[in-house]
Write a protein that holds these residues in place. Structure first.
Motif, short mmCIF file in Angstrom:
data_model
loop_
_atom_site.label_atom_id
_atom_site.label_comp_id
_atom_site.label_asym_id
_atom_site.label_seq_id
_atom_site.Cartn_x
_atom_site.Cartn_y
_atom_site.Cartn_z
N ASN A 1 0.74 -1.35 -0.04
CA ASN A 1 -0.01 0.14 -0.13
C ASN A 1 0.86 1.33 -0.02
OD1 ASN A 1 -2.47 -1.42 -0.14
ND2 ASN A 1 -2.60 -1.63 2.12
N ILE A 2 1.88 1.16 0.66
CA ILE A 2 2.68 2.33 0.60
C ILE A 2 3.43 2.83 -0.72
CG2 ILE A 2 5.12 3.00 1.48
CD1 ILE A 2 4.70 1.83 3.91
N GLU A 3 3.71 1.59 -1.46
CA GLU A 3 4.31 1.63 -2.74
C GLU A 3 3.19 2.25 -3.81
OE1 GLU A 3 6.24 -1.15 -6.20
OE2 GLU A 3 5.87 -2.08 -4.23
N ARG A 4 1.91 1.64 -3.47
CA ARG A 4 0.76 2.04 -4.40
C ARG A 4 0.51 3.54 -4.15
NH1 ARG A 4 -4.46 2.22 -3.41
NH2 ARG A 4 -4.31 1.03 -1.60
N LEU A 5 0.66 4.12 -3.01
CA LEU A 5 0.02 5.47 -2.66
C LEU A 5 1.05 6.42 -2.74
CD1 LEU A 5 -2.27 4.42 0.44
CD2 LEU A 5 -3.10 5.11 -1.82
N GLY A 6 2.32 5.79 -2.43
CA GLY A 6 3.49 6.98 -2.37
C GLY A 6 3.96 7.07 -3.72
#
Length: 257
Positions: A252-257
């Protein structure tokens, strides 16, 4: 219904009407004196209420912000001399242990005066007045209405991550949360931010929430998006429960960041 008209009166006439009709302001209010000389000038009207507390009344026939300061000056004088005044007006059975009250009576009050009154920590009441006269009468009748002083704004709640962690009573669980938060922060020191909320800890990447940590007494929940993109809460009772959650958080960090 009888017809009537609104009439203008001088301040002296208004003062006479108010002191003669004190019960129009508050039930049990009794006139004591008027134009009493003080070290700040003549006090308009002095009453005693039904609880035997002295009441200072400052009158204006028009809207006038200066009356607040004047009223406080007279309030100060009466409060400083309350025992002596109780003796002077002993026939009114004044109770010097009661807090002095302040009444401001005017045709209207400005927003500025209303806002200032809410910060004043003394018993203060505001009343607007108008005077009417019925078409078949010479009598002038004062009409008084109490004005509500705005309430003080509520102090904002200040939360901290420490407060949220203190909710956990199991020391091992608390240690797990602290270590997990440190681990998450190490994934991207510059962009990952933790913020306490009312009952949780918000985890953000570049200002966007990717998870919430919800402390419980003996465990905690990690809320984040699951593999299908659905917001889901994962209960963490032991270290092993974090394995799958780590994978989701990093995704999720990779997707949102």
């Amino acid at each position: 219904m009888k017809k009537y008209k609104t009439v203008k009166v001088a301040e002296k006439e208004l003062e006479d009407l108010i002191r003669q009709g004190s019960d129009l302001i508050e039930e049990g209010l009794v006139y004591i004196d008027h134009q009493r000389i003080t070290d700040r000038g003549p006090l308009d009207i002095l009453f005693v209420d039904s609880a035997k507390a002295l009441v200072v009344a400052e009158l204006k026939i028009v809207e006038d912000d200066t009356m607040l300061v004047q009223g406080i000056d007279y309030y100060d004088y009466v409060s400083r001399n309350i025992e002596a005044l109780a003796r002077v007006y002993k026939e009114f059975d004044v109770d010097p242990r009661q807090s002095v009250r302040l009444f401001l009576i005017a045709s209207s009050f400005s927003v500025s005066l209303l806002n200032r009154c809410k910060w004043i920590d003394i018993p203060i009441s505001l009343f607007t007045h108008k005077c009417i006269q019925f078409e078949d009468s010479e009598e002038i009748i004062p009409i008084l209405s109490e004005v509500t002083i705005p309430s003080l704004p509520e102090a904002p709640e200040v939360h901290s991550i420490e407060d949220r962690l203190n909710y956990i009573t199991n020391p091992d669980v608390r240690r797990t949360v602290e270590e997990f938060l440190s681990e998450i922060k190490s994934w991207d020191e510059a962009r990952i931010l933790f913020e306490p909320t009312k009952d949780s800890i918000s985890l953000k990447i570049s200002g966007r929430v990717f998870s919430y940590i919800h402390p419980r007494r003996k465990h905690f929940l990690v809320a984040t998006y699951d593999n299908e993109g659905k917001w889901t809460g994962f209960p963490i009772n032991q270290e092993e429960d974090l394995e799958s959650v780590r994978v989701l958080l990093k995704s999720n960090i990779e997707r949102l960041g």
